[in-house]
Design an enzyme around this catalytic site. Structure first.
Site: not given
Ligand code: NAP
Ligand code: F7E
Length: 376
Positions: A152, A128
């Site tokens: 995280y 990430t």
């Molecule tokens: P997500 O929608 O939150 O999905 C996370 C998945 O992990 C869900 O299927 C969840 O299952 C599963 N999980 C959580 N805890 C677990 C455990 N203890 N054992 C097995 N499975 C578990 O996340 P996403 O946005 O698809 O992201 C996928 C991956 O990319 C994550 O690792 C995230 O940290 C990483 N990532 C995301 C972003 C982004 O912007 N989306 C960016 C960079 C990296 P349940 O449904 O049972 O909760």
């Molecule tokens: O926040 C600000 C908050 O929770 C983005 C995950 O997928 O991307 C995600 O993490 C920004 C932050 O995503 C609210 O403070 C303002 O600066 O949508 P977010 P994140 O923290 O960037 C990374 C790449 C991952 O790896 C993670 O798994 O938005 N913000 N107001 C807020 N954020 C939330 N959630 N809610 C608010 O009301």
């Protein structure tokens, strides 16, 4: 013979898109799910029952289950997407986050090694942009130093380094995609983009009064999740294992996302004030002219700031440089632009809220509950 893929976190946003992508490519797809009192499999419901799609119980916190599923499926490729993925939640549950997001990665690598599958199995780790955290350079590329800035990010940093260690120590094909934020109509509802698009949809239909946000100055490089899962696959198809930054190369603030989302819902916003006193006022309400049954929103405060959504340490300047992914993977980072992404999310949520009917009111109550900060 079809290739076999194992996806951990298959019920998540990325897991669902990656499953569709790999099934299209002719893979046999296996996904892991967790036992929970509330089954939430909405994102993969349309795939269940397909002949090449299989589900298994496994939890990344449970070594035996990880070893068991990898030994049973014997995949050619593992995509480790499972994680406690909410940054703000990681401040409340730091130990759980470390166990799943850090040690969970080790459990997968070690299972593959102990099963004697190091030559057969390639591993993708969902890393990430949060690793760059309190950023030391802008934009960020594969050589930018890490400065993780949340429990995280610290856990994910362990995941990144243990993947690199197993690659070098045991000659395994394992690598990390350093993905910047990617969103979609399947994004979890408490991430900022989806929270905003759902609120814009509900407010425009008279089902919510106000959206409460945290730091609106925060800057992100937002892409479309459906485009990003292709990179996960491409990363595992290279001759040698390498880590890649995946991003669009375009940056916007939370405030800009909010303005654009509300505009797509027919509401023009003007922001006034600063910090906790900042408000977003409706200066033009297009939909009210067409829709009967709700008064005009003009002059109303539709966005406010709540300290509940501030983080103890916040990452505020993420901006990725996808040059390496473009050159080596041949990937187009702006296949879906920021404007298209916001539009598709808002249009999806307007239709969703409209079709929910009576249930929409219940969802609104939940939204208000979320907004009060009881649940992040
Ligand atoms: P997500 O929608 O939150 O999905 C996370 C998945 O992990 C869900 O299927 C969840 O299952 C599963 N999980 C959580 N805890 C677990 C455990 N203890 N054992 C097995 N499975 C578990 O996340 P996403 O946005 O698809 O992201 C996928 C991956 O990319 C994550 O690792 C995230 O940290 C990483 N990532 C995301 C972003 C982004 O912007 N989306 C960016 C960079 C990296 P349940 O449904 O049972 O909760
Ligand atoms: O926040 C600000 C908050 O929770 C983005 C995950 O997928 O991307 C995600 O993490 C920004 C932050 O995503 C609210 O403070 C303002 O600066 O949508 P977010 P994140 O923290 O960037 C990374 C790449 C991952 O790896 C993670 O798994 O938005 N913000 N107001 C807020 N954020 C939330 N959630 N809610 C608010 O009301």
């Amino acid at each position: 013979m079809a290739k076999v893929a194992l996806i951990t976190g298959v019920t998540g946003q990325d897991g669902s898109y990656l499953s569709e992508f790999l099934l299209e490519k002719g893979y046999e797809v296996h996904g892991t799910i967790r036992r929970s009192s509330v089954d939430f499999r909405e994102r993969i419901a349309h795939l269940e029952g397909k002949p090449h799609f299989h589900l298994h119980y496994a939890d990344l916190g449970d070594s035996m289950s990880v070893l068991g599923v990898i030994g049973k499926v014997r995949p050619d490729e593992i995509y480790n997407l499972a994680a406690q993925s909410h940054v703000q939640v990681s401040f409340d549950s730091p130990e759980f986050t470390a166990d799943v997001d850090a040690v969970g990665v080790l459990r997968i690598l070690e299972a593959v090694r102990q099963l004697g599958m190091t030559k057969k199995c390639r591993i993708y780790q969902a890393s990430t942009s949060e690793l760059y955290g309190k950023v030391e350079e802008v934009p960020q590329n594969e050589n930018t130093p890490f400065h993780p800035y949340s429990p995280y990010a610290v856990a994910k940093q362990y995941g990144f380094w243990i993947v690199k260690e197993y690659r070098e120590a045991y000659n395994m094909y394992c690598c990390s995609g350093i993905l910047f934020n990617h969103e979609s109509e399947r994004r979890g509802e408490t991430f900022v983009t989806r929270k905003i698009t759902l609120a814009a949809a509900r407010i425009s239909q008279g089902l919510q009064d106000c959206l409460y946000l945290g730091n609106m100055d925060s800057l992100r490089d937002w892409g479309y999740a459906k485009d990003y899962v292709e990179c996960m696959w491409l990363i595992l198809q290279q001759d040698k294992p390498e880590d890649f930054v995946i991003a669009t190369g375009v940056q916007h603030s939370v405030r800009e996302f909010t303005e654009l989302a509300f505009r797509h819902a027919g509401i023009e916003l003007e922001f006034k004030g600063e910090g906790l006193d900042e408000i977003g006022i409706c200066v033009k309400d297009v939909r009210s002219k067409k829709e009967k049954g709700r008064e005009s929103l003009e002059g109303k405060v539709l966005v406010r700031v709540s300290p509940d959504f501030y983080r103890p340490t916040d990452v505020v300047n993420l901006w990725g440089d996808p040059t390496k992914a473009k050159a080596k993977l041949g990937w187009n980072p702006v296949k879906t632009t920021f404007e298209q992404l916001v539009q598709l999310m808002v249009e999806h949520d307007i239709a969703k809220v409209a079709s929910e009917g009576a249930a929409a009111k219940v969802r609104t109550n939940l939204a208000e509950y979320l907004e009060k900060g009881v649940v992040k």
